[in-house]
Design a protein around this motif. Structure first.
Motif, PDB file in Angstrom:
ATOM      1  N   GLU A   1      43.830 -27.226  66.333  1.00 60.18           N
ATOM      2  CA  GLU A   1      43.009 -28.337  66.809  1.00 60.18           C
ATOM      3  C   GLU A   1      41.999 -27.876  67.853  1.00 60.18           C
ATOM      4  O   GLU A   1      40.866 -28.354  67.886  1.00 60.18           O
ATOM      5  CB  GLU A   1      43.892 -29.453  67.378  1.00 60.18           C
ATOM      6  N   GLU A   2      42.401 -26.948  68.710  1.00 59.84           N
ATOM      7  CA  GLU A   2      41.471 -26.429  69.725  1.00 59.84           C
ATOM      8  C   GLU A   2      40.337 -25.646  69.069  1.00 59.84           C
ATOM      9  O   GLU A   2      39.175 -25.773  69.477  1.00 59.84           O
ATOM     10  CB  GLU A   2      42.222 -25.540  70.724  1.00 59.84           C
ATOM     11  N   VAL A   3      40.676 -24.855  68.065  1.00 58.12           N
ATOM     12  CA  VAL A   3      39.643 -24.085  67.348  1.00 58.12           C
ATOM     13  C   VAL A   3      38.666 -25.034  66.669  1.00 58.12           C
ATOM     14  O   VAL A   3      37.443 -24.861  66.739  1.00 58.12           O
ATOM     15  CB  VAL A   3      40.297 -23.128  66.317  1.00 58.12           C
ATOM     16  N   ILE A   4      39.195 -26.070  66.009  1.00 58.00           N
ATOM     17  CA  ILE A   4      38.335 -27.056  65.347  1.00 58.00           C
ATOM     18  C   ILE A   4      37.461 -27.761  66.374  1.00 58.00           C
ATOM     19  O   ILE A   4      36.264 -27.982  66.158  1.00 58.00           O
ATOM     20  CB  ILE A   4      39.179 -28.068  64.543  1.00 58.00           C
ATOM     21  N   GLY A   5      38.035 -28.116  67.521  1.00 57.09           N
ATOM     22  CA  GLY A   5      37.270 -28.773  68.581  1.00 57.09           C
ATOM     23  C   GLY A   5      36.141 -27.897  69.101  1.00 57.09           C
ATOM     24  O   GLY A   5      35.023 -28.374  69.318  1.00 57.09           O
ATOM     25  N   ILE A   6      36.409 -26.610  69.277  1.00 57.50           N
ATOM     26  CA  ILE A   6      35.376 -25.666  69.742  1.00 57.50           C
ATOM     27  C   ILE A   6      34.253 -25.572  68.711  1.00 57.50           C
ATOM     28  O   ILE A   6      33.067 -25.595  69.047  1.00 57.50           O
ATOM     29  CB  ILE A   6      35.994 -24.284  70.030  1.00 57.50           C
ATOM     30  N   MET A   7      34.637 -25.497  67.435  1.00 55.81           N
ATOM     31  CA  MET A   7      33.617 -25.432  66.372  1.00 55.81           C
ATOM     32  C   MET A   7      32.788 -26.709  66.317  1.00 55.81           C
ATOM     33  O   MET A   7      31.571 -26.670  66.164  1.00 55.81           O
ATOM     34  CB  MET A   7      34.276 -25.172  65.019  1.00 55.81           C
TER      35      MET A   7
ATOM     36  N   ASP B   1      32.196 -28.792  68.785  1.00 55.89           N
ATOM     37  CA  ASP B   1      31.313 -28.802  69.955  1.00 55.89           C
ATOM     38  C   ASP B   1      30.123 -27.872  69.750  1.00 55.89           C
ATOM     39  O   ASP B   1      28.995 -28.201  70.124  1.00 55.89           O
ATOM     40  CB  ASP B   1      32.088 -28.388  71.217  1.00 55.89           C
ATOM     41  N   SER B   2      30.368 -26.706  69.153  1.00 57.21           N
ATOM     42  CA  SER B   2      29.296 -25.749  68.888  1.00 57.21           C
ATOM     43  C   SER B   2      28.267 -26.331  67.921  1.00 57.21           C
ATOM     44  O   SER B   2      27.054 -26.234  68.152  1.00 57.21           O
ATOM     45  CB  SER B   2      29.889 -24.459  68.313  1.00 57.21           C
ATOM     46  N   ILE B   3      28.752 -26.951  66.861  1.00 57.14           N
ATOM     47  CA  ILE B   3      27.845 -27.567  65.881  1.00 57.14           C
ATOM     48  C   ILE B   3      27.071 -28.708  66.526  1.00 57.14           C
ATOM     49  O   ILE B   3      25.866 -28.856  66.339  1.00 57.14           O
ATOM     50  CB  ILE B   3      28.624 -28.049  64.638  1.00 57.14           C
ATOM     51  N   SER B   4      27.757 -29.521  67.304  1.00 58.27           N
ATOM     52  CA  SER B   4      27.116 -30.655  67.976  1.00 58.27           C
ATOM     53  C   SER B   4      26.034 -30.189  68.944  1.00 58.27           C
ATOM     54  O   SER B   4      24.966 -30.810  69.048  1.00 58.27           O
ATOM     55  CB  SER B   4      28.171 -31.476  68.715  1.00 58.27           C
ATOM     56  N   ALA B   5      26.282 -29.087  69.646  1.00 53.67           N
ATOM     57  CA  ALA B   5      25.299 -28.569  70.601  1.00 53.67           C
ATOM     58  C   ALA B   5      24.044 -28.050  69.899  1.00 53.67           C
ATOM     59  O   ALA B   5      22.950 -28.102  70.459  1.00 53.67           O
ATOM     60  CB  ALA B   5      25.929 -27.454  71.444  1.00 53.67           C
ATOM     61  N   LYS B   6      24.194 -27.569  68.677  1.00 57.80           N
ATOM     62  CA  LYS B   6      23.057 -27.024  67.925  1.00 57.80           C
ATOM     63  C   LYS B   6      22.279 -28.098  67.172  1.00 57.80           C
ATOM     64  O   LYS B   6      21.185 -27.846  66.691  1.00 57.80           O
ATOM     65  CB  LYS B   6      23.553 -25.978  66.921  1.00 57.80           C
ATOM     66  N   THR B   7      22.863 -29.283  67.051  1.00 60.39           N
ATOM     67  CA  THR B   7      22.227 -30.360  66.297  1.00 60.39           C
ATOM     68  C   THR B   7      21.159 -31.040  67.158  1.00 60.39           C
ATOM     69  O   THR B   7      21.447 -31.488  68.261  1.00 60.39           O
ATOM     70  CB  THR B   7      23.270 -31.409  65.859  1.00 60.39           C
ATOM     71  N   PRO B   8      19.919 -31.098  66.677  1.00 62.00           N
ATOM     72  CA  PRO B   8      18.869 -31.738  67.478  1.00 62.00           C
ATOM     73  C   PRO B   8      19.077 -33.244  67.579  1.00 62.00           C
ATOM     74  O   PRO B   8      19.745 -33.846  66.740  1.00 62.00           O
ATOM     75  CB  PRO B   8      17.582 -31.416  66.708  1.00 62.00           C
ATOM     76  N   GLU B   9      18.478 -33.818  68.597  1.00 64.20           N
ATOM     77  CA  GLU B   9      18.541 -35.269  68.777  1.00 64.20           C
ATOM     78  C   GLU B   9      17.783 -35.943  67.639  1.00 64.20           C
ATOM     79  O   GLU B   9      16.794 -35.409  67.147  1.00 64.20           O
ATOM     80  CB  GLU B   9      17.917 -35.664  70.117  1.00 64.20           C
TER      81      GLU B   9
END
Length: 174
Positions: free
Chosen positions: A128-134, A136-144
């Motif tokens: 679950e932590e690995v999935i959460g990190i991934m 968050d990473s995808i969300s940070a790269k996604t533009p508004e």
């Protein structure tokens, strides 16, 4: 479209097919084979034969232009159609669905495997932590998302400004 059609004594099917395949959808299609496919599919639907009672859009005969007198009759016809149409509804061979399903299955399994913890890893992180990190990473790269209201205000869709219409459609899509 109605204004355009009113200019002609007879319906210009060839022109309508060209408008649909090359102008309306053509700007979004970059592959020449996909462009030819769109043109071929549209010829199935934009044809004078569509006004004959025996004309069917598919080999099974399930898809046709119903002869209806009122809105309820049209809605009844639409409701009897399958919720998930087969490829024939789009003028494609039945194998098109097999290829799509294989691709979706492969992508799903690849996604599942990509989030699975690797064996022998001593990071001490749970799945679950690995999935959460991934995530968050995808969300940070996604533009508004684009501000659709601002775009529509600055570039209003008008008959004389077709690029504004394309811009608004693209903003809605992405």
């Amino acid at each position: 479209l109605k204004l355009f059609l009113n200019e002609y004594e007879h319906i210009p099917y060839k022109v309508l097919n060209y408008l649909g395949a090359e102008i309306n959808y053509g700007g979004r299609v970059t592959d020449d084979k996909d462009g030819r496919l769109i043109g071929t599919i549209l010829q199935t639907y934009i044809t004078p034969q569509v006004f004959t009672d025996s004309y069917k859009f598919s080999d099974s005969g399930m898809y046709y232009a119903p002869v209806c007198e009122d809105q309820k009759s049209f809605l009844d016809y639409i409701r009897q159609l399958p919720l998930n149409p087969s490829p024939e509804a789009f003028g494609l061979h039945g194998n098109a669905e097999i290829i799509t399903q294989q691709t979706e299955t492969r992508e799903l399994l690849e996604s599942i495997l990509s989030v699975q913890p690797r064996t022998g890893s001593n990071t001490g992180k749970s799945r679950e932590e690995v999935i959460g990190i991934m995530a968050d990473s995808i969300s940070a790269k996604t533009p508004e998302p684009f501000d659709l209201d601002l775009v529509q205000q600055k570039y209003p869709t008008m008959y004389t400004e077709s690029m504004n219409t394309v811009l608004v459609q693209e903003v809605i899509r992405f």
